[in-house]
Write a protein that holds these residues in place. Structure first.
Motif, PDB file in Angstrom:
ATOM      1  N   ARG A   1       0.828  -1.203   0.000  1.00  0.00           N
ATOM      2  CA  ARG A   1       0.000   0.000   0.000  1.00  0.00           C
ATOM      3  C   ARG A   1       0.864   1.255   0.000  1.00  0.00           C
ATOM      4  O   ARG A   1       0.587   2.223  -0.710  1.00  0.00           O
ATOM      5  CB  ARG A   1      -0.933   0.003   1.209  1.00  0.00           C
ATOM      6  CG  ARG A   1      -1.985  -1.100   1.195  1.00  0.00           C
ATOM      7  CD  ARG A   1      -2.875  -1.027   2.431  1.00  0.00           C
ATOM      8  NE  ARG A   1      -3.805   0.082   2.335  1.00  0.00           N
ATOM      9  CZ  ARG A   1      -4.044   0.970   3.289  1.00  0.00           C
ATOM     10  NH1 ARG A   1      -3.375   0.907   4.429  1.00  0.00           N
ATOM     11  NH2 ARG A   1      -4.918   1.917   3.115  1.00  0.00           N
TER      12      ARG A   1
ATOM     13  N   GLU B   1      -7.377   0.038  -0.751  1.00  0.00           N
ATOM     14  CA  GLU B   1      -8.173  -0.397   0.390  1.00  0.00           C
ATOM     15  C   GLU B   1      -8.163  -1.920   0.459  1.00  0.00           C
ATOM     16  O   GLU B   1      -8.310  -2.603  -0.550  1.00  0.00           O
ATOM     17  CB  GLU B   1      -9.618   0.094   0.264  1.00  0.00           C
ATOM     18  CG  GLU B   1      -9.781   1.597   0.339  1.00  0.00           C
ATOM     19  CD  GLU B   1     -11.236   1.993   0.309  1.00  0.00           C
ATOM     20  OE1 GLU B   1     -12.062   1.216   0.843  1.00  0.00           O
ATOM     21  OE2 GLU B   1     -11.559   3.048  -0.262  1.00  0.00           O
TER      22      GLU B   1
ATOM     23  N   SER C   1      -9.228  -2.851  10.485  1.00  0.00           N
ATOM     24  CA  SER C   1      -9.978  -2.628   9.254  1.00  0.00           C
ATOM     25  C   SER C   1     -11.441  -2.379   9.579  1.00  0.00           C
ATOM     26  O   SER C   1     -11.824  -2.232  10.725  1.00  0.00           O
ATOM     27  CB  SER C   1      -9.856  -3.865   8.349  1.00  0.00           C
ATOM     28  OG  SER C   1     -10.641  -4.912   8.858  1.00  0.00           O
TER      29      SER C   1
END
Length: 334
Positions: free
Chosen positions: A277, A289, A316
């Protein structure tokens, strides 16, 4: 553990304490469930949830294909739907399926009944409950395209039926309440020739075999596709193809898949995902995401800095327990 055992309701199904979850998930890594509950039927599940202390967290586990179970395990109760929840009954152009039914069984039953439009479920390694919650999809189709309604047992033990519209579907997301368990769903397709349906299923299976590392310890698609982009292309562009952290690796065959090459911990896998990421953000400005669910708690901080947990991650949106918070069961003698 004994304090929680005294607080658990009597059940007709199976309750297992300190149950290892690594054998039940595709990554083959992670800690144990404080308790694993396999209900005998819907009545057993509703009774259990209705009488369980509301402070004790619960979560559902399907085939474990799109999930990282953190190394510290999962507090509370993990619920796994067994054979009583695995069925697919056709009626005209609809299929009523149990929450524990695999996508392969749904698609195959639809084919035999001449119901087209659900072939894409053949390609998703999960169960109906997961499809409904996460709006599972592939090859241009999503669960919201075929779902009529689903039966759910809420965390309170109440049974409700929710329509497609009531689930607030968006890309890989629904508004299904936290702690709710999908026990059945009705899917609607359209009339089709079984041979044509089988040909489409064969095409999908061949495409997956050619492009995805299906015979590896993996969790499926790791990140959601950002608007206007393909996650795998952004990852490849950022130079992450084949990137490793210990025995965790970005697949060289499909960059949006992470692999456990053998001895990777869940911390290795998740930290590698965070590194990906970061690199994608630096290269393209796009923030990926997570699509994979990350559940449970990480091991204590002293383990970090030894190649097992660098790159701390936040919880998350899937009901994870953040490191900054105590276990929901603190004070229960655990």
């Amino acid at each position: 553990m004994s304090a929680l055992a005294d607080a658990l309701p009597d059940v007709r199904g199976k309750l297992t304490p300190d149950a290892p979850l690594a054998p039940l998930v595709w990554f083959k890594a992670g800690g144990a469930a404080q308790w694993l509950f396999e209900p005998k039927d819907v009545d057993d599940l509703a009774h259990f949830l209705g009488t369980l202390d509301p402070a004790i967290p619960v979560m559902a586990l399907g085939l474990g294909s799109n999930m990282i179970v953190r190394d510290g395990g999962v507090p509370g109760v993990v619920i796994r739907l067994g054979k009583a929840f695995s069925y697919a009954n056709p009626d005209g152009l609809t299929l009523t399926c149990g929450g524990g039914t695999s996508g392969i069984l749904v698609a195959s039953t639809a084919r035999d009944a001449g119901i087209a439009g659900v072939e894409f479920l053949r390609s998703i390694p999960g169960t109906v409950g997961g499809f409904v919650r996460m709006n599972g999809g592939a090859y241009g189709r999503e669960t919201c395209d075929i779902l009529v309604a689903c039966d759910v047992v809420l965390r309170s033990g109440e049974r409700v039926t929710l329509s497609n519209a009531e689930l607030g579907y968006t890309y890989r997301h629904s508004t299904l309440p936290e702690g709710a368990i999908v026990v059945s769903a009705i899917f609607r397709g359209h009339a089709g020739d079984p041979q044509v349906i089988q040909a489409e299923m064969d095409r999908i299976a061949a495409a997956r075999e050619e492009s995805q590392p299906l015979r590896s310890r993996t969790g499926g698609s790791t990140f959601k596709n950002p608007d206007g982009h393909k996650a795998w292309a952004l990852i490849d562009q950022a130079g992450c193809r084949g990137l490793r952290r210990g025995d965790a690796q970005v697949s060289e065959k499909h960059c949006n898949f992470l692999l456990n090459l053998g001895a990777a911990t869940s911390a290795d896998i998740e930290a590698l995902g965070e590194e990906v990421r970061d690199k994608v953000k630096a290269d393209s400005g796009v923030t990926l995401e997570w699509e994979i669910q990350r559940i449970g708690v990480s091991l204590p901080l002293p383990f970090r800095g030894e190649g097992r947990g660098e790159g701390a991650v936040s919880a998350s949106d899937y009901g994870d327990v953040p490191l900054s918070q105590p276990s929901p069961l603190k004070g229960r003698g655990l």
